[in-house]
Design a protein around this motif. Structure first.
Motif, PDB file in Angstrom:
ATOM      1  N   SER A 269       0.823  -1.216   0.000  1.00  0.00           N
ATOM      2  CA  SER A 269       0.000   0.000   0.000  1.00  0.00           C
ATOM      3  C   SER A 269       0.853   1.260   0.000  1.00  0.00           C
ATOM      4  CB  SER A 269      -0.938   0.006   1.206  1.00  0.00           C
ATOM      5  OG  SER A 269      -0.220   0.187   2.418  1.00  0.00           O
ATOM      6  N   LYS A 270       2.041   1.193   0.591  1.00  0.00           N
ATOM      7  CA  LYS A 270       2.934   2.355   0.671  1.00  0.00           C
ATOM      8  C   LYS A 270       4.051   2.294  -0.370  1.00  0.00           C
ATOM      9  CE  LYS A 270       0.914   4.067   4.344  1.00  0.00           C
ATOM     10  NZ  LYS A 270       0.204   5.381   4.325  1.00  0.00           N
ATOM     11  N   GLN A 271       4.129   1.172  -1.115  1.00  0.00           N
ATOM     12  CA  GLN A 271       5.169   0.977  -2.129  1.00  0.00           C
ATOM     13  C   GLN A 271       6.573   1.202  -1.539  1.00  0.00           C
ATOM     14  OE1 GLN A 271       4.427   0.268  -5.921  1.00  0.00           O
ATOM     15  NE2 GLN A 271       3.005  -0.694  -4.488  1.00  0.00           N
ATOM     16  N   ILE A 272       6.831   0.553  -0.414  1.00  0.00           N
ATOM     17  CA  ILE A 272       8.133   0.662   0.247  1.00  0.00           C
ATOM     18  C   ILE A 272       9.142  -0.250  -0.451  1.00  0.00           C
ATOM     19  CG2 ILE A 272       9.396   0.314   2.407  1.00  0.00           C
ATOM     20  CD1 ILE A 272       6.754   0.786   3.890  1.00  0.00           C
ATOM     21  N   HIS A 273      10.289   0.310  -0.790  1.00  0.00           N
ATOM     22  CA  HIS A 273      11.362  -0.466  -1.402  1.00  0.00           C
ATOM     23  C   HIS A 273      12.486  -0.656  -0.386  1.00  0.00           C
ATOM     24  CE1 HIS A 273       9.936  -0.513  -5.604  1.00  0.00           C
ATOM     25  NE2 HIS A 273       9.379   0.646  -5.286  1.00  0.00           N
ATOM     26  N   PRO A 274      12.793  -1.885   0.001  1.00  0.00           N
ATOM     27  CA  PRO A 274      13.861  -2.127   0.977  1.00  0.00           C
ATOM     28  C   PRO A 274      15.193  -1.547   0.512  1.00  0.00           C
ATOM     29  CG  PRO A 274      12.615  -4.141   0.557  1.00  0.00           C
ATOM     30  CD  PRO A 274      12.168  -3.140  -0.457  1.00  0.00           C
ATOM     31  N   VAL A 275      16.011  -1.142   1.467  1.00  0.00           N
ATOM     32  CA  VAL A 275      17.337  -0.605   1.169  1.00  0.00           C
ATOM     33  C   VAL A 275      18.322  -1.765   1.046  1.00  0.00           C
ATOM     34  CG1 VAL A 275      19.239   0.836   1.990  1.00  0.00           C
ATOM     35  CG2 VAL A 275      16.860   1.554   2.357  1.00  0.00           C
ATOM     36  N   ILE A 276      18.910  -1.903  -0.131  1.00  0.00           N
ATOM     37  CA  ILE A 276      19.901  -2.949  -0.382  1.00  0.00           C
ATOM     38  C   ILE A 276      21.267  -2.295  -0.500  1.00  0.00           C
ATOM     39  CG2 ILE A 276      20.677  -4.749  -1.971  1.00  0.00           C
ATOM     40  CD1 ILE A 276      17.734  -5.135  -2.738  1.00  0.00           C
ATOM     41  N   ASP A 277      22.161  -2.689   0.371  1.00  0.00           N
ATOM     42  CA  ASP A 277      23.503  -2.111   0.378  1.00  0.00           C
ATOM     43  C   ASP A 277      24.325  -2.637  -0.780  1.00  0.00           C
ATOM     44  OD1 ASP A 277      25.769  -0.796   2.340  1.00  0.00           O
ATOM     45  OD2 ASP A 277      26.540  -2.567   1.301  1.00  0.00           O
ATOM     46  N   ARG A 278      24.287  -3.966  -0.980  1.00  0.00           N
ATOM     47  CA  ARG A 278      25.172  -4.559  -1.986  1.00  0.00           C
ATOM     48  C   ARG A 278      24.639  -5.935  -2.392  1.00  0.00           C
ATOM     49  NH1 ARG A 278      31.712  -5.272  -1.002  1.00  0.00           N
ATOM     50  NH2 ARG A 278      32.232  -6.253  -3.007  1.00  0.00           N
TER      51      ARG A 278
END
Length: 306
Positions: A269-278
């Protein structure tokens, strides 16, 4: 790497396939799974403790953990029970989806373990203190901001704190230059303290968390990166610390399937994209583990399986 062994089911023995969270594609369904809600070709994620489907975790569920004691997911193919799988929201990439089952669900439960399903903690009047910038804390920061909560992030790196502010952190504290960071938390909150604390440090941070949690607040115990044993010397008993500000101290061991599905609906619903370091290639898995252990990452580290 080998230090997270607080329960007898996590005692290390013979070799095991590592890694616990994944995104993959259903290649084939067993003969008795026609009504499971999944089909061949579906993208899926696995829940961490495969038998933990709802409610509080119980001891028997600890024996179903992926990566230990069960074989993990750093492999091209693996057989899962269908009840241990959840469909991936369409908007997420495979790498993003693989980042959610452990860190994001742990963060979701750290915030909402006492909230009814469908009624997550919300509102700018609620303050969340997030220790560090690893996978759980950065997931917690993204979730908290989407819920409209006020956030405080700690780190020993000004560079990482700058990145946290770009993700929406309201306040940041460098705990190397501000060793009495609990006093800064109280200052930032007008003496009130944080409603929820992501307690990740352990031995060197817990007493300080007790000192800056809001009266009646929640300390969610997630890890113990600074050690398992308190330093010798004058210490206040945990019971006294809890009573002093009427605190709830809760261990967070990931979460059940129904809360994972709740979290995924919120992410969608919020279109959250996880933070990927590498992202590492499969052949670089050893390097990925060493990089994770170094603590240099900001967010999640992913291994891409061919």
């Amino acid at each position: 790497m080998g230090h997270y062994n607080h329960h007898k089911t996590l005692e290390h023995g013979s070799q095991v396939v590592p890694c616990s969270d994944m995104c993959g594609t259903v290649e084939k369904l067993g003969p008795d799974n026609g009504n499971c809600g999944l089909k061949e070709g579906d993208r899926v994620m696995a829940i961490f403790n495969q038998t933990h489907l709802k409610g509080q975790i119980v001891e028997k569920d600890m024996a179903s953990g992926l990566g230990f004691p069960l074989p993990g997911v750093l492999t091209q193919y693996r057989v899962f029970p269908t009840y241990g799988l959840v469909r991936v929201p369409d908007y997420l990439t495979d790498e993003e989806a693989a980042s959610l089952p452990i860190a994001a669900l742990t963060a979701w439960m750290a915030l909402n373990t006492f909230q009814p399903i469908g009624q997550p903690l919300s509102g700018k009047g609620k303050v969340v203190l997030l220790q560090g910038t690893g996978g759980v804390s950065i997931s917690g920061l993204q979730i908290a901001k989407a819920l409209g909560l006020t956030t405080i992030v700690t780190s020993s790196s000004d560079t990482k704190l700058d990145r946290a502010r770009k993700l929406g952190a309201d306040h940041t504290i460098n705990y190397k230059t501000t060793p009495e960071w609990q006093d800064k938390v109280l200052e930032l909150t007008g003496g009130r303290g944080a409603d929820v604390i992501f307690e990740i440090g352990g031995a060197q941070t817990l007493e300080k968390s007790f000192s800056c949690v809001a009266f009646g607040g929640l300390i969610s115990c997630i890890g113990y990166l600074s050690g398992k044993e308190d330093a010798p010397g004058l210490r206040i008993n945990t019971s006294v610390l809890a009573l002093r500000r009427n605190v709830t101290l809760k261990g967070i061991l990931n979460g059940p399937k129904d809360r994972f599905e709740e979290m995924l609906a919120f992410y969608d619903s919020k279109q959250i994209h996880p933070v990927i370091d590498r992202v590492f290639e499969f052949e670089e898995a050893n390097d990925a583990l060493k990089y994770l252990f170094s603590g240099s990452h900001f967010g999640k580290v992913v291994v891409k399986v061919p």
